[in-house]
Scaffold this active site. Structure first.
Site, PDB file in Angstrom:
ATOM      1  N   ARG A 242      40.779 103.469  58.733  1.00 20.64           N
ATOM      2  CA  ARG A 242      39.460 103.488  58.785  1.00 20.64           C
ATOM      3  C   ARG A 242      38.765 103.744  60.055  1.00 20.64           C
ATOM      4  NH1 ARG A 242      39.594 104.423  54.207  1.00 20.64           N
ATOM      5  NH2 ARG A 242      39.194 103.352  52.412  1.00 20.64           N
ATOM      6  N   HIS A 290      37.319 112.993  56.086  1.00 22.40           N
ATOM      7  CA  HIS A 290      38.190 111.941  55.139  1.00 22.40           C
ATOM      8  C   HIS A 290      38.545 112.553  53.821  1.00 22.40           C
ATOM      9  CE1 HIS A 290      37.588 107.370  53.831  1.00 22.40           C
ATOM     10  NE2 HIS A 290      38.701 108.057  53.334  1.00 22.40           N
TER      11      HIS A 290
HETATM   12  P1  NDP Z   1      48.352  98.052  52.553  1.00 26.88           P
HETATM   13  O1  NDP Z   1      47.584  96.999  52.249  1.00 26.88           O
HETATM   14  O2  NDP Z   1      49.343  98.532  51.898  1.00 26.88           O
HETATM   15  O3  NDP Z   1      48.823  97.933  54.050  1.00 26.88           O
HETATM   16  C1  NDP Z   1      48.032  97.429  55.125  1.00 26.88           C
HETATM   17  C2  NDP Z   1      49.009  97.184  56.145  1.00 26.88           C
HETATM   18  O4  NDP Z   1      48.102  96.659  57.383  1.00 26.88           O
HETATM   19  C3  NDP Z   1      50.098  96.067  56.133  1.00 26.88           C
HETATM   20  O5  NDP Z   1      51.250  96.644  56.827  1.00 26.88           O
HETATM   21  C4  NDP Z   1      49.402  95.087  56.943  1.00 26.88           C
HETATM   22  O6  NDP Z   1      50.348  94.205  57.389  1.00 26.88           O
HETATM   23  C5  NDP Z   1      48.672  95.741  57.916  1.00 26.88           C
HETATM   24  N1  NDP Z   1      47.463  94.818  58.447  1.00 26.88           N
HETATM   25  C6  NDP Z   1      46.446  94.349  57.836  1.00 26.88           C
HETATM   26  N2  NDP Z   1      45.872  93.544  58.731  1.00 26.88           N
HETATM   27  C7  NDP Z   1      46.523  93.502  59.924  1.00 26.88           C
HETATM   28  C8  NDP Z   1      46.081  92.752  61.162  1.00 26.88           C
HETATM   29  N3  NDP Z   1      45.151  91.956  61.168  1.00 26.88           N
HETATM   30  N4  NDP Z   1      47.024  92.819  62.038  1.00 26.88           N
HETATM   31  C9  NDP Z   1      48.167  93.723  61.960  1.00 26.88           C
HETATM   32  N5  NDP Z   1      48.531  94.395  60.954  1.00 26.88           N
HETATM   33  C10 NDP Z   1      47.776  94.306  59.680  1.00 26.88           C
HETATM   34  O7  NDP Z   1      47.180  99.452  52.591  1.00 26.88           O
HETATM   35  P2  NDP Z   1      47.840 101.038  52.469  1.00 26.88           P
HETATM   36  O8  NDP Z   1      48.837 101.285  53.266  1.00 26.88           O
HETATM   37  O9  NDP Z   1      47.875 101.371  51.322  1.00 26.88           O
HETATM   38  O10 NDP Z   1      46.352 101.588  53.060  1.00 26.88           O
HETATM   39  C11 NDP Z   1      45.911 101.368  54.568  1.00 26.88           C
HETATM   40  C12 NDP Z   1      44.567 101.721  54.575  1.00 26.88           C
HETATM   41  O11 NDP Z   1      44.699 103.369  54.645  1.00 26.88           O
HETATM   42  C13 NDP Z   1      43.502 101.626  53.570  1.00 26.88           C
HETATM   43  O12 NDP Z   1      43.479 100.261  53.647  1.00 26.88           O
HETATM   44  C14 NDP Z   1      42.424 102.646  53.752  1.00 26.88           C
HETATM   45  O13 NDP Z   1      41.480 102.061  54.826  1.00 26.88           O
HETATM   46  C15 NDP Z   1      43.244 103.810  54.479  1.00 26.88           C
HETATM   47  N6  NDP Z   1      43.173 105.000  53.567  1.00 26.88           N
HETATM   48  C16 NDP Z   1      42.809 106.300  53.991  1.00 26.88           C
HETATM   49  C17 NDP Z   1      42.819 107.242  53.107  1.00 26.88           C
HETATM   50  C18 NDP Z   1      42.191 108.638  53.700  1.00 26.88           C
HETATM   51  O14 NDP Z   1      41.916 109.425  53.160  1.00 26.88           O
HETATM   52  N7  NDP Z   1      41.937 108.698  55.211  1.00 26.88           N
HETATM   53  C19 NDP Z   1      43.352 107.209  51.990  1.00 26.88           C
HETATM   54  C20 NDP Z   1      43.930 105.983  51.525  1.00 26.88           C
HETATM   55  C21 NDP Z   1      43.773 105.008  52.357  1.00 26.88           C
HETATM   56  P3  NDP Z   1      51.365  93.330  56.457  1.00 26.88           P
HETATM   57  O15 NDP Z   1      52.188  94.326  55.981  1.00 26.88           O
HETATM   58  O16 NDP Z   1      51.973  92.217  57.176  1.00 26.88           O
HETATM   59  O17 NDP Z   1      50.561  92.580  55.206  1.00 26.88           O
HETATM   60  C1  OXD Z   2      41.142 105.420  50.138  1.00 35.16           C
HETATM   61  C2  OXD Z   2      40.452 106.341  51.021  1.00 35.16           C
HETATM   62  O1  OXD Z   2      40.911 104.291  50.420  1.00 35.16           O
HETATM   63  O2  OXD Z   2      40.420 107.504  50.184  1.00 35.16           O
HETATM   64  O3  OXD Z   2      41.637 105.776  48.946  1.00 35.16           O
HETATM   65  O4  OXD Z   2      40.048 106.110  51.927  1.00 35.16           O
END
Ligand code: NDP
Ligand code: OXD
Length: 327
Positions: A242, A290
């Protein structure tokens, strides 16, 4: 996705409110109508702001927040993507179940994007693009993948899959998370752990969600902590998580003064990226709008309808999220 549970005639079926925000509503209406199993489908706000239905769920992608005032008693709210940051106002309504998309199709799309970005930087494609434009044949020394260190911020569904894939290609991979440990590569934690990761990273990849804690986390000081003794011409950055996690002016500065050698950027705090943003014309930056991991309508609708049926049968969501945690 697991098989859709059998439709039961005696359960009360919920209406489906589809709020696709900036997306074209037509394909989403069609996709939900095709799978709704007799439930009424409303597209918000096009079919009217208010609804006369005893029970309904909301499926949203960045819908205007006023939807939760107009329709303030949903049985559940689903994000039509992986991110749930657009639903964070619902953290104050913990009684409403919230679901998201966790799906191999979306995950694989992100693996493709991140792999492409890592290879683009590792194989020095920006250099060859510049040389091609000048009609010049200028080979440069090419490091092996095994000499390049990749650091992934966020090793959840997406970060873990990307890390494992890059590792399989030979890159040295490590990650950073809140508490996850067992993902198949080394994971650091906390502020100190972040510093350790950065000091041993050539390509930094952001796959963190947008939360209060991650907002503005990635700034000039953080870029300055990346290793400068690696095999690339300088540390590089990929953002597919993000835009809000990054201090935009710091990113511009780091790319301009060489703190970062290059970047591949898919997400921005302001989307679309404004036409006059200096990033557009920087030769060391690749911008995509995006599109790293699009949500496929058929997959999204199948997964949501599966959870709608569970909810109607009194079962908890399979793809639930605890918004109090923020992601
Ligand atoms: P998940 O919720 O599965 O994973 C999030 C990860 O971030 C976890 O490893 C979590 O740690 C870590 N995390 C969260 N907060 C913190 C923090 N404060 N400090 C350190 N680590 C942190 O999400 P996804 O992997 O499914 O997706 C990640 C992001 O990708 C989405 O939220 C979205 O914003 C983005 N996205 C972008 C897309 C695009 O097209 N560009 C498409 C889809 C998603 P822990 O494992 O310990 O919980
Ligand atoms: C998602 C994205 O969060 O597309 O799925 O960013």
């Amino acid at each position: 996705m697991s098989a859709v549970i059998a439709e039961e005639s005696h359960v009360n079926k919920f209406d489906i409110v589809v709020a696709p925000g900036p997306w074209d509503p037509a394909p989403w209406r069609a996709a939900f109508e095709a799978k709704a199993g007799g439930r009424r489908v409303h597209v918000w706000p096009h079919d009217g702001e208010h609804l006369h239905a005893p029970a309904y769920v909301i499926c949203s992608w960045k819908a205007e927040p006023r939807i939760f005032e107009a329709l303030n008693n949903p049985e559940a709210v689903f994000s039509m993507g992986a991110g749930v940051d657009h639903l964070l106002p619902l953290a104050e309504r913990p009684e409403i179940p919230v679901g998201r998309i966790r799906d191999p199709d979306l995950t694989m799309r992100m693996v493709e994007y991140v792999t492409f970005a890592a290879l683009y930087l590792h194989r020095q494609i920006p250099h060859y693009q510049r040389e091609q434009a000048a009609g010049q044949w200028t080979p440069v020394v090419q490091a092996a993948a095994s000499d390049v260190r990749i650091g992934i911020l966020g090793v959840g569904v997406l970060g873990k899959a990307c890390g494992l894939h890059l590792q399989q290609m030979g890159f040295q991979v490590a990650g950073w998370a809140r508490s996850s440990t067992d993902v198949g590569f080394n994971v650091f934690h906390g502020k100190e752990g972040l510093g350790e990761l950065l000091a041993q990273t050539d390509i930094l990849i952001n796959l963190l969600p947008n939360t209060q804690e991650t907002h503005g986390l990635i700034g000039y000081a953080l870029f300055g902590k990346l290793s400068r003794i690696g095999k690339l011409s300088g540390p590089a950055f990929v953002n597919a998580g993000r835009g809000e996690a990054v201090v935009h002016a710091d990113l511009q500065r780091a790319l301009k003064d060489g703190t970062l050698s290059g970047a591949v950027l898919d997400v921005f705090a302001q989307e679309p990226l404004p036409a006059d943003d200096p990033l557009w014309s920087m030769g060391n930056v690749l911008i995509t709008p995006h599109v790293a991991a699009d949500s496929d309508a058929a997959v999204v609708v199948d997964q949501i309808m599966h959870d709608v049926q569970r909810l109607e049968s009194g079962l908890p969501l399979e793809q639930g999220v605890d918004l109090r945690r923020g992601y």
